[in-house]
Design a protein around this motif. Structure first.
Motif, short mmCIF file in Angstrom:
data_model
loop_
_atom_site.label_atom_id
_atom_site.label_comp_id
_atom_site.label_asym_id
_atom_site.label_seq_id
_atom_site.Cartn_x
_atom_site.Cartn_y
_atom_site.Cartn_z
N GLN A 1 44.79 35.12 21.85
CA GLN A 1 46.05 34.24 21.66
C GLN A 1 46.23 34.13 23.49
OE1 GLN A 1 49.76 36.79 21.30
NE2 GLN A 1 50.64 34.76 20.86
N LEU A 2 46.83 32.31 23.88
CA LEU A 2 46.71 32.12 25.08
C LEU A 2 48.18 31.96 25.49
CD1 LEU A 2 43.93 31.08 23.77
CD2 LEU A 2 43.19 30.06 25.87
N GLY A 3 48.16 32.17 26.10
CA GLY A 3 50.20 31.63 26.51
C GLY A 3 49.45 32.03 28.10
N SER B 1 51.87 34.09 29.83
CA SER B 1 50.97 35.66 29.79
C SER B 1 49.49 36.07 30.58
CB SER B 1 51.68 36.56 29.29
OG SER B 1 50.81 36.62 28.16
N THR C 1 54.91 32.16 19.54
CA THR C 1 56.00 31.36 20.66
C THR C 1 55.83 29.94 21.40
OG1 THR C 1 55.07 32.60 22.45
CG2 THR C 1 57.11 33.41 21.38
N SER D 1 52.50 28.74 23.33
CA SER D 1 51.03 29.69 23.80
C SER D 1 50.00 29.86 21.84
CB SER D 1 51.28 31.45 22.63
OG SER D 1 52.45 31.65 21.19
N THR D 2 49.13 29.76 21.44
CA THR D 2 47.82 29.61 21.03
C THR D 2 47.52 30.69 20.65
OG1 THR D 2 47.93 27.10 22.22
CG2 THR D 2 46.20 27.98 20.41
N THR E 1 46.05 24.66 27.54
CA THR E 1 46.24 25.53 26.46
C THR E 1 46.36 25.11 25.35
OG1 THR E 1 48.08 26.52 26.66
CG2 THR E 1 46.43 27.14 27.50
N SER F 1 48.82 25.97 17.18
CA SER F 1 50.19 26.69 18.32
C SER F 1 51.46 25.74 17.39
CB SER F 1 49.84 25.73 19.26
OG SER F 1 49.99 24.80 19.37
#
Length: 780
Positions: A660-662, A664, A703, A706-707, A738, A768
């Motif tokens: 998960q990329l986001g 954060s 969310t 995020s991806t 992202t 996403s």
């Protein structure tokens, strides 16, 4: 197909239907008819050879002048061009037998009239009757081929038929001079009359009754008349140009009228039938009949060049008239060999023209090296003419096969006139060469060489039009360069030409082989692309509330499909995504991928629970392993489902955990891992609710911003030159964006830069929330 339980009472009796007029697929006694028609059509080949052998004797006995002979030839060609389509159409209307029997009768009467000719007028009348009768008989025999043979076996019929024609050509030029010496010209015509009468009696008894096939079909009289007018005007002008002069107003008027009619017909066809493939005679596509027309023109032109130039060349180096006729007969021997080759081997029109016409051009060019004396020069001439005949008929036979197979049987007569008409027109064009038009035709060595070069140019032009231009250009370029290189050094000029032609032939063969290999590779790549598109469908850019992007790269370039798989579908239960990796490689892995994707695409729309969907995929792979007797068959898989509530459901069957990329950062999702597909551990078919069993989907929040990225181990196990594995998380951190599409593009470019060769297939999918989705607005 009958459906039981829905039977209905039989319908009341009705009046018997009218008999159908459609002709049978194949006429009875096909072999007997074929043999008879071959012999009859052979007269069309043999008679001109006998006629040319008896012309000097006729001139002496009847005191004919070259002008009389030219006039008789011009009138005969015009009559042939008129009779060929007329007789073909008459056969369509009234039956082939109705035309063939009177044609044989007219042929017999014309031969009798020629045998008893007492002056120039009676000879001219007999010559005209002979030309028209032969034309009508020949086109009737040719039109019989589509009715006696099915289209799929047309190559066997045309191959044998043309081989017999070529053999008749060879026999005629071998025996005609002897027959003229032994029997005299009246005796030769008497023998032809007796033979024609015997064929007439045999045909009257053996041929089936005539039936009309095409009475109601319109045949465009104006268009057909225009085509005949073009041929007659062009042939007449070309034959009269040498004796009258090319600047003569009458010649210019004839040729100009032919051009005007041709242009008017072309404009009419373009207006009535727009498009690039203008109509041919009847329903035959324009591309097919134009190719048949071109190859017929080339054959007619080249055989006149051979008959005119080769005897004169041999005579110039000390050869005899018999040697000249023997060399000319080699044209028939080479043609017969090529026709038999096309009968037993499938040769496409493109292949025949690409290989045959350059060979014919090389054969004509080889005739320029006739030097020496005795048997050596005869052998060279025989080889060159044989190569020319082989190459030309290698191009003619497939074109004729394709043409006749495309012609409906009900219109075969009208269409069959195209090839003989084009041959006659090509012969008339060859007689437009000043030296070839002289009677008697005795050329000097220089004149014979010029005629051969003209013939070589015509064959080369046909090779560029009908075959692959790159092959013809390779032959010409290699031959020319080799000749220039060898000719710079002192030595035997004939040997230089022979060496140049050999190099040209080899270059043409290599070019053809290379082009065929390229075409095969292109077709293979297209098939692989089609297979990949059918098995691994492109991932849509959007499904439901999700934006998606996918990447698939097989380890071996050009294979299209490997052991990895991925797919995404929109179902009543939400957006569902599958990605995985099958154990093994090769065709067995591809078959397993096909099974799993087929099961997923059907069951994803019918199975409410994601865990139950995973269980069904598991059972599908168990059945596949049992059917193949492969106890080690399994596949890792990751199933994702989004229902639009901001939560992503994940079932991991032995696969790498998704990322998960986001805002954060990048982290691995904590999802439960289960056994891979194929072990039968994800539930049984009689389970009432698999989601209440041990396998439960893991729910993770999805969310805005995020991806989720899922991939196979082919990405993480990619190695660089020092053997280091591809660091997926570290390299993803360098991605400029992202979004799913940007991430997938970045990985595709970055893995190619990291490793020069993949060791395993790669499958990647990213998803996403769509920027316009309500959940995104709530998250904002």
């Amino acid at each position: 197909m009958r459906i039981y339980g829905t039977e209905h009472p039989p319908p009341p009796p009705t009046a018997p239907a009218a008999p159908r007029t459609r002709p049978p697929a194949v006429e009875p006694h096909g072999q007997l008819i074929g043999a008879l028609l071959t012999v009859v059509a052979g007269l069309y080949i043999v008679t001109p050879a006998l006629d040319s052998a008896t012309v000097p004797l006729i001139h002496t006995d009847l005191h004919l002048t070259p002008r009389n002979e030219t006039l008789a030839r011009v009138v005969g060609v015009a009559l042939i061009l008129v009779v060929l389509p007329a007789a073909g159409r008459a056969g369509d209307l009234f039956g082939r037998r109705t035309v063939l029997i009177p044609s044989l009768a007219a042929l017999t009467g014309s031969c009798v009239l020629l045998a008893g000719a007492f002056d120039a007028w009676s000879y001219a009348l007999g010559r005209a009757g002979l030309a028209t009768a032969l034309a009508a008989a020949f086109v009737s025999c040719l039109a019989y081929l589509p009715t006696t043979h099915l289209p799929g076996r047309m190559n066997r019929a045309t191959g044998l038929w043309l081989a017999a024609m070529s053999g008749g050509f060879a026999a005629a030029y071998l025996l005609a001079p002897r027959a003229a010496e032994l029997l005299g010209w009246r005796g030769v015509m008497g023998v032809l009359a007796a033979f024609s009468a015997a064929l007439l009696l045999f045909a009257a008894r053996r041929l089936p009754a005539a039936t009309s096939h095409d009475v109601r079909t319109p045949w465009h009289r104006g268009r057909c008349a225009a085509q005949v007018a073009i041929g007659v005007l062009a042939a007449t002008g070309l034959q009269l140009a040498p004796p009258w002069g090319w600047s003569d107003p009458r010649v210019c008027a004839l040729l100009g009228a032919a051009v005007v009619v041709a242009v008017a017909l072309l404009v009419h066809d373009r207006r009535t039938t727009p498009g690039h493939d203008a109509p041919g005679p009847g329903p035959v596509p324009g591309r097919i009949w134009s190719r048949a027309l071109t190859v017929g023109l080339t054959l007619g032109f080249t055989h006149i060049v051979i008959i005119t130039a080769v005897p004169s060349l041999l005579r110039s180096v000390g050869g005899s008239a018999d040697q000249g006729m023997l060399a000319v007969s080699a044209f028939g021997f080479g043609g017969a060999a090529a026709c038999l080759l096309t009968r037993y081997r499938t040769v496409t029109p493109l292949t025949g023209s690409s290989l045959g016409l350059p060979l014919a051009g090389l054969g004509l060019a080889f005739l320029h090296v006739l030097t020496g004396s005795g048997g050596a020069v005869l052998a060279c001439a025989f080889a060159g003419v044989t190569l020319t005949g082989f190459g030309l008929m290698l191009a003619v036979a497939p074109q004729l096969t394709q043409f006749l197979a495309a012609v409906p049987r009900t219109r075969s007569g009208r269409a069959a006139a195209l090839l003989p008409s084009s041959i006659v027109l090509g012969s008339a064009a060859a007689h437009a060469i000043p030296y070839a038009a002289e009677l008697p035709t005795v050329l000097t060595a220089a004149q014979a060489h010029e005629v051969l070069w003209v013939g070589t140019g015509v064959v080369a032009a046909a090779a560029l039009v009908l075959g692959r231009p790159v092959v013809a250009l390779a032959v010409a370029a290699a031959s020319t360069l080799q000749f220039l290189m060898v000719d710079m050094t002192p030595g035997n000029r004939s040997m230089a030409i022979a060496l140049a032609l050999t190099v040209g032939a080899g270059s043409g063969a290599l070019t053809w082989s290379r082009r065929e290999q390229s075409d095969r590779l292109s077709r293979t790549a297209q098939a692989a692309g089609a297979l990949q598109h059918a098995v691994l469908r492109p991932v849509p850019e959007r499904l439901g509330a999700l934006d998606l992007a996918g990447l698939y790269r097989p380890a071996t370039d050009g294979t299209g499909v490997g052991g990895d798989f991925l797919d995404a579908v929109q179902t009543p239960f939400g957006t569902r995504v599958l990605i995985g990796d099958v154990r093994g490689k090769g065709l067995q892995a591809v078959q397993t991928v096909t099974d799993l994707l087929g099961c997923f695409r059907s069951q994803a729309f019918e199975t409410p629970g994601l865990a139950e969907l995973a269980a069904r995929l598991d059972r599908q792979l168990v059945r596949a392993a049992s059917a193949r007797d492969d106890e080690e068959l399994f596949a890792t898989a990751l199933l994702l489902q989004y229902e639009g509530d901001g939560t992503l459901q994940v079932v991991n069957c032995g696969h790498l955990a998704p990322l998960q990329l986001g805002p954060s950062g990048i982290h691995e999702l904590d999802v439960s891992a289960h056994l891979p597909l194929g072990f039968g551990a994800l539930g049984t078919a009689d389970a009432a609710d698999c989601d209440s069993a041990a396998v439960r989907p893991t729910r993770v929040p999805l969310t805005a911003g995020s991806t989720i990225l899922a991939y196979t181990d082919g990405l993480s196990e990619g190695r660089n030159a020092t053997g280091e594995f591809y660091p997926v998380t570290e390299r993803l951190a360098a991605a400029p964006d992202t979004t799913p599409r940007a991430l997938v593009h970045h990985l595709h470019q970055d893995i190619r830069a990291w490793t020069h060769q993949l060791s395993d297939d790669i499958a990647v999918i990213a998803l996403s929330l769509h920027s316009g989705h309500p959940q995104d607005e709530m998250g904002g």
